[in-house]
Design an enzyme around this catalytic site. Structure first.
Site, PDB file in Angstrom:
ATOM      1  CB  CYS A   1      -0.940  -0.029   1.204  1.00  0.00           C
ATOM      2  SG  CYS A   1      -2.101   1.319   1.196  1.00  0.00           S
TER       3      CYS A   1
ATOM      4  CB  THR B   1     -27.866   0.631  10.874  1.00  0.00           C
ATOM      5  OG1 THR B   1     -28.858   0.507   9.859  1.00  0.00           O
ATOM      6  CG2 THR B   1     -28.539   0.854  12.204  1.00  0.00           C
ATOM      7  CE1 TYR B   2     -25.560   7.214   8.785  1.00  0.00           C
ATOM      8  CE2 TYR B   2     -24.773   5.169   7.790  1.00  0.00           C
ATOM      9  CZ  TYR B   2     -24.515   6.384   8.408  1.00  0.00           C
ATOM     10  OH  TYR B   2     -23.213   6.752   8.651  1.00  0.00           O
ATOM     11  CG  ASN B   3     -32.719   1.708  10.643  1.00  0.00           C
ATOM     12  OD1 ASN B   3     -32.396   0.547  10.879  1.00  0.00           O
ATOM     13  ND2 ASN B   3     -32.759   2.630  11.586  1.00  0.00           N
ATOM     14  CB  THR B   4     -30.996   3.509   4.014  1.00  0.00           C
ATOM     15  OG1 THR B   4     -29.587   3.471   4.255  1.00  0.00           O
ATOM     16  CG2 THR B   4     -31.590   4.737   4.666  1.00  0.00           C
TER      17      THR B   4
ATOM     18  CB  THR C   1     -29.443  -3.193   7.285  1.00  0.00           C
ATOM     19  OG1 THR C   1     -28.840  -2.349   8.274  1.00  0.00           O
ATOM     20  CG2 THR C   1     -30.274  -2.343   6.358  1.00  0.00           C
TER      21      THR C   1
HETATM   22  C1  LEU Z   1     -24.061  -1.602   4.352  1.00  0.00           C
HETATM   23  C2  LEU Z   1     -25.484  -1.172   4.177  1.00  0.00           C
HETATM   24  C3  LEU Z   1     -26.349  -2.332   3.871  1.00  0.00           C
HETATM   25  C4  LEU Z   1     -25.949  -0.426   5.393  1.00  0.00           C
HETATM   26  C5  LEU Z   1     -27.321   0.175   5.301  1.00  0.00           C
HETATM   27  N1  LEU Z   1     -27.387   1.257   4.368  1.00  0.00           N
HETATM   28  C6  LEU Z   1     -27.737   0.634   6.680  1.00  0.00           C
HETATM   29  O1  LEU Z   1     -27.997   1.784   6.901  1.00  0.00           O
HETATM   30  O2  LEU Z   1     -27.799  -0.144   7.580  1.00  0.00           O
END
Ligand code: LEU
Length: 483
Positions: A130, A377-380, A389
């Protein structure tokens, strides 16, 4: 490799303020117009990452005050703002913890002298070729008064540091082979011995820089403006364009969207189904063990093609011994990796307290960083909101540990196969085993509908799981030596 040293160029570039760094594109224009009487470096022009459009990264720092202040702190403490931090800026909570750990490890009181810390960082990063991290720490090494002679190669460094070559090599490529004899040789080397506290500091540095090297390749991090290869004094040659846009694909539209649609929804559907059958059936102990073994064996199979096999160039390889180790066909044949059951040795129950005992407070910091990465997490999921998730993130984390032979008895490894598809696994395996072989194509071809910030999120998970896995083997060997 050409090292950036504390040359005039570096001095000039350090006069750039942080705001200049955030506005790299406008800077090209501004600096060419500004007549300040000194030669001012211009970034080579491709932004912090080769994989992520620069404007997306800069957008984050413009909109978020918290990020601005974290960046300011980083700049004040480290005297620079590197591209790794800029990319991590997608995840401020993690970045804060990451910078705190770096600061503690590299600058605060600790068992090792400052220049040794950077030298060990160089050795670790060089193991994975690296150049980015090697350059960064060569600069730091010289700045804290390190002897330039050591940079000619490991054989010119003191014998005590040379003795770390073996540990560096095994940890980076096959950490499960580490034994208490390796530890003993380092601790009982007469006048060249390491103390236990020093050794803990060493293994934390080595594992951190091995995994950070993976992150660097995984996110396509570009050279920093103040290091070699990161800037030029020539005026922009492509009139009408900013070179940044050409080099990092800014403005490029994502592939054929209709062809991709549904990828995320299919994954979400699988998560839902797995959740449902969780509540219904329980597999037997044997079946669970078989699923783990199957996944482990699969994870050992190599993914890159024959012709890509290469021996690292002499430039970087002088920082470590035996450059061919790790590049032979261990994985091609599907090497057998023994299983480490987490109930026998885990970070939470064993590693954490060992680190905290010998390097006070550091265990805590490290633990916090692992937890933030694991729980972030952003729950997306791409454009979907309000999604749990955890199952997907756990599958990613456990897959990395599985690659290192680490098994959680209560986890059903069948889930990994359902949730992580082939191109994602190719990316993960390459990133962990041979990160220098990551290409933009690999980065682009997994999770094509997801955001760049989500791919960086994946990289954080990979990096932390990787570091914890290596650390676990190092700490287990130390515990075995002590008992
Ligand atoms: C790595 C992703 C699946 C994480 C998802 N965007 C979340 O907010 O949990």
């Amino acid at each position: 490799m050409r090292h950036a040293s504390a040359s005039n160029e570096t001095m000039e570039s350090s006069s750039l303020t942080m705001t200049d760094l955030f506005k790299i594109c406008t800077q090209c224009e501004r600096l060419s117009k500004k007549d300040v009487g000194v030669r001012i470096p211009r970034p080579v022009g491709n932004g912090p990452s080769r994989f992520i459009p620069e404007k997306e990264i800069l957008q984050v720092s413009k909109l978020d005050e918290r990020i601005q202040s974290i960046f300011e702190d980083a700049f004040a403490v480290l005297g620079r703002l590197d591209n790794i931090s800029l990319v991590m800026g997608f995840h401020p909570q993690y970045l804060e913890s990451f910078l705190k750990t770096q600061h503690y490890l590299l600058q605060m009181d600790g068992p090792l002298s400052l220049h040794c810390r950077h030298y060990i960082g160089i050795m670790a990063a060089a193991r994975h070729q690296c150049t980015y991290l090697v350059n960064l720490h060569v600069n730091d090494f010289l700045q804290v008064g390190g002897d330039p002679k050591w940079l000619n190669g490991l054989e010119e460094a003191p014998q005590k540091l040379q003795a770390l070559g073996e540990l560096n090599k095994i940890l980076a490529h096959r950490p499960w082979l580490l034994t208490k004899e390796h530890i003993e040789r380092l601790l009982k080397a007469e006048e060249h011995s390491w103390s236990l506290a020093e050794l803990i500091h060493v293994v934390v540095l080595l594992t951190l820089y091995h995994s950070l090297a993976s992150f660097t390749f995984g996110c396509g991090i570009n050279p920093d403006i103040h290091t070699d290869g990161g800037h030029t004094f020539r005026p922009p040659s492509l009139s009408g364009y900013c070179v940044c846009d050409i080099a990092n694909g800014n403005g490029e539209t994502k592939g054929n969207v209709s062809e991709l649609s549904g990828e995320v929804e299919v994954l979400m559907e699988k998560m839902k189904q797995l959740q449902e059958c969780h509540d219904e059936e329980e597999a037997s102990q044997e079946e669970m063990a078989t699923r783990f073994e199957r996944e482990k064996t699969e994870s050992m199979l190599v993914v890159t093609s024959e012709d890509e096999e290469c021996i690292p160039s002499r430039d970087v390889s002088r920082h470590f011994e035996d450059p061919s180790y790790g590049y032979k066909d261990f994985y091609r044949r599907g090497e057998h990796v023994p299983t480490l059951r987490v109930q026998d040795y885990s970070w939470e129950d064993h590693g954490f307290s060992l680190v905290n005992r010998l390097y006070p407070d550091f265990g805590q910091l490290l633990d916090e960083k692992f937890q933030i990465a694991y729980n972030l997490t952003y729950n997306t999921m791409a454009t979907h909101q309000g999604v749990d998730t955890s199952m997907l993130r756990r599958a990613i984390w456990n897959y990395i540990h599985c690659m290192f032979g680490i098994r959680y008895d209560d986890y059903d490894y069948g889930e990994i196969n359902q949730l992580l598809d082939r191109s994602f696994k190719v990316y993960i395996k390459t990133m962990v085993r041979t990160p220098e072989k990551i290409t933009k194509r690999m980065y682009d071809s997994f999770w094509r509908q997801f955001q760049h910030s989500e791919k960086v999120h994946v990289n954080l998970l990979l990096m932390e799981a990787h570091m914890q896995a290596e650390l676990l083997y190092a700490l287990r060997a130390i515990t075995r030596y002590m008992t």
